[in-house]
Design a protein around this motif. Structure first.
Motif, PDB file in Angstrom:
ATOM      1  N   ASP A 191      -1.431   2.510 -23.485  1.00 41.78           N
ATOM      2  CA  ASP A 191      -0.837   1.850 -22.864  1.00 41.78           C
ATOM      3  C   ASP A 191      -0.880   2.941 -21.430  1.00 41.78           C
ATOM      4  OD1 ASP A 191       1.630   0.903 -23.873  1.00 41.78           O
ATOM      5  OD2 ASP A 191       2.138   3.582 -24.277  1.00 41.78           O
ATOM      6  N   LEU A 192      -2.050   3.272 -21.339  1.00 46.40           N
ATOM      7  CA  LEU A 192      -3.748   3.573 -20.488  1.00 46.40           C
ATOM      8  C   LEU A 192      -4.070   2.488 -19.603  1.00 46.40           C
ATOM      9  CD1 LEU A 192      -4.747   5.820 -18.462  1.00 46.40           C
ATOM     10  CD2 LEU A 192      -5.727   6.879 -20.298  1.00 46.40           C
ATOM     11  N   VAL A 193      -5.236   2.285 -20.938  1.00 42.70           N
ATOM     12  CA  VAL A 193      -6.427   1.285 -20.407  1.00 42.70           C
ATOM     13  C   VAL A 193      -5.713  -0.134 -20.087  1.00 42.70           C
ATOM     14  CG1 VAL A 193      -6.330   0.761 -22.932  1.00 42.70           C
ATOM     15  CG2 VAL A 193      -8.067   0.676 -21.831  1.00 42.70           C
ATOM     16  N   VAL A 194      -4.715   0.179 -20.753  1.00 46.71           N
ATOM     17  CA  VAL A 194      -4.109  -1.219 -19.886  1.00 46.71           C
ATOM     18  C   VAL A 194      -2.967  -1.781 -19.372  1.00 46.71           C
ATOM     19  CG1 VAL A 194      -2.332  -3.065 -20.993  1.00 46.71           C
ATOM     20  CG2 VAL A 194      -3.525  -2.479 -22.687  1.00 46.71           C
ATOM     21  N   LEU A 195      -2.642  -0.831 -18.862  1.00 46.89           N
ATOM     22  CA  LEU A 195      -1.807  -1.200 -17.158  1.00 46.89           C
ATOM     23  C   LEU A 195      -2.859  -0.946 -15.837  1.00 46.89           C
ATOM     24  CD1 LEU A 195       1.270   1.379 -18.582  1.00 46.89           C
ATOM     25  CD2 LEU A 195       0.654  -1.085 -18.052  1.00 46.89           C
ATOM     26  N   LEU A 196      -3.947   0.349 -16.423  1.00 44.91           N
ATOM     27  CA  LEU A 196      -5.494   0.789 -15.066  1.00 44.91           C
ATOM     28  C   LEU A 196      -5.371  -0.479 -15.637  1.00 44.91           C
ATOM     29  CD1 LEU A 196      -7.043   3.971 -16.352  1.00 44.91           C
ATOM     30  CD2 LEU A 196      -5.223   3.381 -14.798  1.00 44.91           C
ATOM     31  N   GLY A 197      -5.703  -1.986 -16.580  1.00 41.45           N
ATOM     32  CA  GLY A 197      -5.656  -2.819 -16.470  1.00 41.45           C
ATOM     33  C   GLY A 197      -5.158  -3.654 -14.887  1.00 41.45           C
ATOM     34  N   SER A 198      -4.059  -3.297 -14.471  1.00 39.47           N
ATOM     35  CA  SER A 198      -4.022  -3.494 -13.229  1.00 39.47           C
ATOM     36  C   SER A 198      -4.692  -3.492 -11.142  1.00 39.47           C
ATOM     37  CB  SER A 198      -2.406  -3.191 -12.399  1.00 39.47           C
ATOM     38  OG  SER A 198      -1.310  -2.724 -13.526  1.00 39.47           O
ATOM     39  N   HIS A 199      -5.689  -2.761 -11.731  1.00 33.05           N
ATOM     40  CA  HIS A 199      -6.831  -2.481 -10.664  1.00 33.05           C
ATOM     41  C   HIS A 199      -7.402  -3.935 -11.079  1.00 33.05           C
ATOM     42  CE1 HIS A 199      -6.835   2.125 -10.834  1.00 33.05           C
ATOM     43  NE2 HIS A 199      -5.350   0.819 -10.435  1.00 33.05           N
ATOM     44  N   THR A 200      -7.891  -5.052 -11.842  1.00 28.77           N
ATOM     45  CA  THR A 200      -7.678  -5.741 -11.324  1.00 28.77           C
ATOM     46  C   THR A 200      -7.298  -6.853  -9.968  1.00 28.77           C
ATOM     47  OG1 THR A 200      -8.605  -8.004 -12.263  1.00 28.77           O
ATOM     48  CG2 THR A 200      -6.292  -7.300 -12.806  1.00 28.77           C
ATOM     49  N   ILE A 201      -6.898  -6.118 -10.103  1.00 28.31           N
ATOM     50  CA  ILE A 201      -6.521  -6.962  -7.782  1.00 28.31           C
ATOM     51  C   ILE A 201      -5.780  -6.038  -7.173  1.00 28.31           C
ATOM     52  CG2 ILE A 201      -5.100  -9.609  -9.166  1.00 28.31           C
ATOM     53  CD1 ILE A 201      -2.132  -7.683  -9.033  1.00 28.31           C
ATOM     54  N   GLY A 202      -5.894  -6.178  -5.648  1.00 30.64           N
ATOM     55  CA  GLY A 202      -5.737  -5.181  -4.914  1.00 30.64           C
ATOM     56  C   GLY A 202      -7.400  -4.835  -3.695  1.00 30.64           C
ATOM     57  N   THR A 203      -6.636  -3.967  -3.472  1.00 28.10           N
ATOM     58  CA  THR A 203      -7.892  -3.507  -2.864  1.00 28.10           C
ATOM     59  C   THR A 203      -7.689  -1.547  -3.239  1.00 28.10           C
ATOM     60  OG1 THR A 203      -6.599  -3.253  -0.400  1.00 28.10           O
ATOM     61  CG2 THR A 203      -8.449  -5.124  -1.286  1.00 28.10           C
ATOM     62  N   SER A 204      -8.563  -1.381  -2.412  1.00 29.38           N
ATOM     63  CA  SER A 204      -7.967   0.722  -2.146  1.00 29.38           C
ATOM     64  C   SER A 204      -8.804   1.060  -0.510  1.00 29.38           C
ATOM     65  CB  SER A 204      -8.676   0.998  -2.611  1.00 29.38           C
ATOM     66  OG  SER A 204      -8.866   2.632  -2.697  1.00 29.38           O
ATOM     67  N   HIS A 205      -8.622   2.431   0.014  1.00 26.32           N
ATOM     68  CA  HIS A 205      -9.010   3.021   1.279  1.00 26.32           C
ATOM     69  C   HIS A 205      -9.760   3.608   0.873  1.00 26.32           C
ATOM     70  CE1 HIS A 205      -4.816   2.228   2.845  1.00 26.32           C
ATOM     71  NE2 HIS A 205      -5.809   2.224   4.168  1.00 26.32           N
ATOM     72  N   CYS A 206     -11.344   3.397   2.251  1.00 25.77           N
ATOM     73  CA  CYS A 206     -12.705   4.641   0.848  1.00 25.77           C
ATOM     74  C   CYS A 206     -12.345   5.714   0.391  1.00 25.77           C
ATOM     75  CB  CYS A 206     -13.077   4.386   2.151  1.00 25.77           C
ATOM     76  SG  CYS A 206     -14.052   2.323   2.514  1.00 25.77           S
ATOM     77  N   SER A 207     -11.331   6.519   1.154  1.00 24.83           N
ATOM     78  CA  SER A 207     -10.979   7.810   0.881  1.00 24.83           C
ATOM     79  C   SER A 207     -10.611   8.000  -0.507  1.00 24.83           C
ATOM     80  CB  SER A 207     -10.087   8.394   2.041  1.00 24.83           C
ATOM     81  OG  SER A 207      -8.801   6.946   1.573  1.00 24.83           O
ATOM     82  N   SER A 208      -9.829   7.248  -0.879  1.00 28.16           N
ATOM     83  CA  SER A 208      -8.825   7.443  -2.473  1.00 28.16           C
ATOM     84  C   SER A 208     -10.703   7.445  -3.249  1.00 28.16           C
ATOM     85  CB  SER A 208      -8.874   6.469  -3.200  1.00 28.16           C
ATOM     86  OG  SER A 208      -7.032   5.834  -2.500  1.00 28.16           O
ATOM     87  N   PHE A 209     -12.003   6.659  -3.150  1.00 28.36           N
ATOM     88  CA  PHE A 209     -13.089   7.341  -3.751  1.00 28.36           C
ATOM     89  C   PHE A 209     -14.021   8.139  -3.121  1.00 28.36           C
ATOM     90  CE2 PHE A 209     -13.004   2.974  -2.648  1.00 28.36           C
ATOM     91  CZ  PHE A 209     -14.064   2.874  -1.609  1.00 28.36           C
TER      92      PHE A 209
END
Length: 339
Positions: A191-209
């Motif tokens: 479930d972890l590796v599949v659900l992190l696949g959600s990161h295929t769409i969207g953006t992130s703020h620089c502060s997160s990484f």
């Protein structure tokens, strides 16, 4: 419930039938079911889908935040719509005020969907179910998979910003922390590796990484696991202490739901430490490499069958976390306020 013809179904019929059977068996004891509103509000899912189609035609960048809103709701107090509640004088800071949720957008979209459903079927559809349906529809409208959403959730009456810090795994998490956070919610490594696949769409703020760019593990240096060329590109976009700039999580296809996220991980171009962490567990690592290995077949077929099937199953499993059903909770008239 809308007919199958209303949605584009990328899965084969046998796979879809197996998925529906799995969903039925997994939800029988929870009080959730497919078509919960068939008699009380038969057009509910059509209304939600058409509204999301309208919204994403105007603002496609909202797909990612709306998908993550469902995840962030379920991991705190279960899938009860508590992330939607506004703070009051007596409540103190609520979930949407919590640090992990400050970057979420789209609360007004949920309010708009709720308003249309209230006009059609007053007091019937929960805000928690709206979040689950919206998550499915934004994935589908981003060229991702279709899955039958189990409904029948009721809305919670409490929300706490503090609980977001103890329940939502941050993007700095290592694999042990991720597996532990998911296990507490009844979700496993797959479930972890599949659900992190959600990161295929969207953006992130620089502060997160940004820590990976300038102060990895408080060393004052960059994360050595990052591809050097990608690191330089990220540094050119994100200066130290930048809290405003947005970066694509899946460069080149951040508005298309596909399996390219896994290719980025293998290329050492994953945006978050929590993405790169998938390479540090045998089960999650094997899944990542398997999705990359079938890339050629995926290109010929048009969609990654295994990932799409698994994603629907894991999303339903996540949507079952600590749900309120029956006489528990309430059906809010407005998603931002308790009745």
């Amino acid at each position: 419930m809308p007919s199958h013809g209303f949605f584009r179904l990328p899965l084969s019929l046998p796979v879809l039938l197996l998925l529906v059977l799995h969903l039925k068996l997994s939800a029988d004891a929870l009080g959730l079911k497919i078509g919960f509103y068939d008699e009380t509000c038969p057009q509910a899912e059509v209304i939600v889908f058409k509204e999301m189609e309208r919204v994403l035609n105007v603002a496609p960048s909202l797909a990612g935040p709306l998908l993550r809103m469902h995840f962030h709701d379920c991991f705190v107090r279960g899938c009860d719509g508590s992330i939607l509640l506004n703070a009051t004088r007596s409540s103190g800071p609520v979930e949407k005020d919590g640090l992990p949720n400050l970057s979420l957008r789209g609360y007004g979209v949920i309010d708009g969907v709720k308003s249309k459903l209230e006009k059609a079927c007053p007091g019937i559809i929960s805000c928690a179910d709206i979040l689950a349906l919206v998550a499915r529809d934004v994935v589908l409208l981003s060229k991702g998979p279709f899955w039958r959403v189990l409904t029948g959730r009721r809305d919670g009456r409490q929300s706490s910003a503090q609980e977001t810090l103890t329940n939502l795994p941050p993007p700095t998490s290592n694999i042990s922390q991720l597996l532990n956070a998911f296990a507490k919610k009844g979700l496993d490594a797959k479930d972890l590796v599949v659900l992190l696949g959600s990161h295929t769409i969207g953006t992130s703020h620089c502060s997160s990484f940004s820590d990976r760019l300038y102060n990895f593990n408080k060393t004052g240096k960059s994360d050595p696991s990052l591809d050097k060329n990608y690191l330089q590109k990220l540094k050119s976009k994100c200066r130290p202490n930048d809290v405003k700039t947005l970066v694509e999580m899946d460069p080149g296809s951040f508005r298309t739901f596909d399996s390219s996220y896994y290719k980025l991980i293998v290329k050492r171009r994953a945006l978050f430490n929590s993405d790169e962490a998938l390479l540090h567990d045998e089960e999650t690592k094997d899944y990542v490499h398997r999705q990359v290995a079938v890339a050629v077949a995926v290109a010929a077929r048009g969609f990654p069958a295994e990932f799409f099937k698994d994603y629907g199953v894991s999303m339903v499993k996540m949507g079952n976390i600590e749900v309120l059903t029956g006489s528990e909770g309430e059906i809010r008239k407005k998603c931002a306020f308790v009745n």
